[in-house]
Scaffold this motif. Structure first.
Motif, PDB file in Angstrom:
ATOM      1  N   UNK A   1      49.865  80.803  67.848  1.00 21.22           N
ATOM      2  CA  UNK A   1      49.490  81.370  69.142  1.00 21.22           C
ATOM      3  C   UNK A   1      48.986  80.298  70.091  1.00 21.22           C
ATOM      4  N   UNK A   2      48.214  79.367  69.540  1.00 23.68           N
ATOM      5  CA  UNK A   2      47.724  78.257  70.350  1.00 23.68           C
ATOM      6  C   UNK A   2      48.846  77.367  70.854  1.00 23.68           C
ATOM      7  N   UNK A   3      49.925  77.239  70.050  1.00 20.86           N
ATOM      8  CA  UNK A   3      51.084  76.443  70.485  1.00 20.86           C
ATOM      9  C   UNK A   3      51.698  77.034  71.748  1.00 20.86           C
ATOM     10  N   UNK A   4      51.847  78.343  71.744  1.00 18.16           N
ATOM     11  CA  UNK A   4      52.439  79.032  72.899  1.00 18.16           C
ATOM     12  C   UNK A   4      51.555  78.825  74.132  1.00 18.16           C
ATOM     13  N   UNK A   5      50.252  79.021  73.956  1.00 21.36           N
ATOM     14  CA  UNK A   5      49.323  78.872  75.073  1.00 21.36           C
ATOM     15  C   UNK A   5      49.209  77.412  75.530  1.00 21.36           C
ATOM     16  N   UNK A   6      49.338  76.478  74.609  1.00 17.65           N
ATOM     17  CA  UNK A   6      49.309  75.044  74.925  1.00 17.65           C
ATOM     18  C   UNK A   6      50.453  74.701  75.881  1.00 17.65           C
ATOM     19  N   UNK A   7      51.627  75.216  75.600  1.00 21.83           N
ATOM     20  CA  UNK A   7      52.788  74.964  76.461  1.00 21.83           C
ATOM     21  C   UNK A   7      52.581  75.590  77.840  1.00 21.83           C
TER      22      UNK A   7
ATOM     23  N   UNK B   1      57.862  74.765  62.190  1.00 23.41           N
ATOM     24  CA  UNK B   1      57.733  76.066  62.855  1.00 23.41           C
ATOM     25  C   UNK B   1      57.031  75.980  64.209  1.00 23.41           C
ATOM     26  N   UNK B   2      56.457  74.839  64.543  1.00 25.42           N
ATOM     27  CA  UNK B   2      55.860  74.678  65.879  1.00 25.42           C
ATOM     28  C   UNK B   2      56.928  74.670  66.973  1.00 25.42           C
ATOM     29  N   UNK B   3      58.115  74.158  66.662  1.00 24.85           N
ATOM     30  CA  UNK B   3      59.150  73.997  67.682  1.00 24.85           C
ATOM     31  C   UNK B   3      59.580  75.320  68.337  1.00 24.85           C
ATOM     32  N   UNK B   4      59.863  76.386  67.560  1.00 25.95           N
ATOM     33  CA  UNK B   4      60.219  77.642  68.239  1.00 25.95           C
ATOM     34  C   UNK B   4      59.077  78.200  69.085  1.00 25.95           C
TER      35      UNK B   4
ATOM     36  N   UNK C   1      56.849  76.302  70.637  1.00 23.64           N
ATOM     37  CA  UNK C   1      56.852  75.481  71.857  1.00 23.64           C
ATOM     38  C   UNK C   1      57.894  76.023  72.834  1.00 23.64           C
ATOM     39  N   UNK C   2      59.049  76.360  72.309  1.00 25.57           N
ATOM     40  CA  UNK C   2      60.112  76.905  73.160  1.00 25.57           C
ATOM     41  C   UNK C   2      59.667  78.225  73.790  1.00 25.57           C
ATOM     42  N   UNK C   3      59.083  79.112  72.986  1.00 29.66           N
ATOM     43  CA  UNK C   3      58.572  80.384  73.508  1.00 29.66           C
ATOM     44  C   UNK C   3      57.531  80.137  74.595  1.00 29.66           C
ATOM     45  N   UNK C   4      56.609  79.211  74.345  1.00 33.14           N
ATOM     46  CA  UNK C   4      55.578  78.895  75.341  1.00 33.14           C
ATOM     47  C   UNK C   4      56.167  78.364  76.631  1.00 33.14           C
ATOM     48  N   UNK C   5      57.213  77.553  76.526  1.00 39.02           N
ATOM     49  CA  UNK C   5      57.846  77.013  77.737  1.00 39.02           C
ATOM     50  C   UNK C   5      58.611  78.084  78.499  1.00 39.02           C
ATOM     51  N   UNK C   6      59.239  79.013  77.788  1.00 39.65           N
ATOM     52  CA  UNK C   6      59.916  80.124  78.467  1.00 39.65           C
ATOM     53  C   UNK C   6      58.874  80.986  79.183  1.00 39.65           C
ATOM     54  N   UNK C   7      57.777  81.299  78.505  1.00 36.65           N
ATOM     55  CA  UNK C   7      56.714  82.078  79.149  1.00 36.65           C
ATOM     56  C   UNK C   7      56.077  81.287  80.290  1.00 36.65           C
ATOM     57  N   UNK C   8      55.940  79.976  80.116  1.00 36.18           N
ATOM     58  CA  UNK C   8      55.425  79.118  81.184  1.00 36.18           C
ATOM     59  C   UNK C   8      56.338  79.136  82.393  1.00 36.18           C
ATOM     60  N   UNK C   9      57.650  79.099  82.147  1.00 37.90           N
ATOM     61  CA  UNK C   9      58.633  79.171  83.231  1.00 37.90           C
ATOM     62  C   UNK C   9      58.487  80.487  83.997  1.00 37.90           C
ATOM     63  N   UNK C  10      58.335  81.588  83.266  1.00 35.34           N
ATOM     64  CA  UNK C  10      58.136  82.896  83.915  1.00 35.34           C
ATOM     65  C   UNK C  10      56.829  82.907  84.714  1.00 35.34           C
ATOM     66  N   UNK C  11      55.799  82.308  84.163  1.00 29.69           N
ATOM     67  CA  UNK C  11      54.496  82.224  84.830  1.00 29.69           C
ATOM     68  C   UNK C  11      54.618  81.417  86.121  1.00 29.69           C
ATOM     69  N   UNK C  12      55.339  80.297  86.066  1.00 29.04           N
ATOM     70  CA  UNK C  12      55.522  79.464  87.258  1.00 29.04           C
ATOM     71  C   UNK C  12      56.300  80.193  88.348  1.00 29.04           C
ATOM     72  N   UNK C  13      57.256  81.003  87.939  1.00 27.54           N
ATOM     73  CA  UNK C  13      58.001  81.786  88.931  1.00 27.54           C
ATOM     74  C   UNK C  13      57.054  82.718  89.685  1.00 27.54           C
ATOM     75  N   UNK C  14      56.137  83.326  88.977  1.00 34.35           N
ATOM     76  CA  UNK C  14      55.176  84.222  89.631  1.00 34.35           C
ATOM     77  C   UNK C  14      54.223  83.438  90.537  1.00 34.35           C
TER      78      UNK C  14
END
Length: 138
Positions: free
Chosen positions: A40-46, A108-111, A113-126
């Motif tokens: 969870x921290x990996x996703x939030x870190x990204x 398992x950190x890599x997927x 990281x990818x999820x966090x970056x996709x969510x980060x991309x959505x966050x940046x769009x907003x």
């Protein structure tokens, strides 16, 4: 000008939401605590790094480029965890070093990281929409 200031405020609020959530994910003890503690921290870190970088680079192109660069850099940092020279070990021995550089390589950190970056991309769009919202006419 007001929209840009509103965007800055939302960027700061985002950081003040994501950072504590990321830190707390390491100490969470409820349901699915292993996932939150380990990934969870990996996703939030990204997401944090995406939002942080967006504070400096706010163009439409940056919305796509920032998550890509964040993913690439964090993947490099993950691979650096396989390398243990004395200087890196000294940095990793501190809390900040451990949080920023990590200590143990995990595939398992890599997927996540990818999820966090996709969510980060959505966050940046907003956040971008907030900066370019049309002034309401009253």
């Amino acid at each position: 000008m007001l929209q840009h200031r509103n965007q800055t405020i939302f960027i700061i609020i985002s950081v003040f939401i994501v950072v504590p959530m990321g830190l707390l994910s390491k100490f969470y003890t409820g349901p699915a605590h292993q996932w939150f503690n380990d990934y969870g921290g990996d996703v939030l870190y990204e997401i944090f790094w995406c939002v942080f970088a967006f504070g400096f680079f706010r163009s439409r192109a940056a919305i796509i480029q920032i998550p890509i660069w964040v993913f690439v850099i964090t993947c490099i940092l993950e691979f650096l965890q396989l390398w243990h020279p004395p200087l890196l070990n000294e940095i990793r021995a501190t809390l900040i070093g451990k949080l920023l550089l990590g200590t143990t390589f995990v595939w398992w950190d890599f997927p996540h990281y990818l999820l966090g970056c996709v969510l980060g991309w959505l966050w940046l769009q907003q956040l971008h929409k907030i900066g370019y919202a049309k002034k309401s006419q009253g």
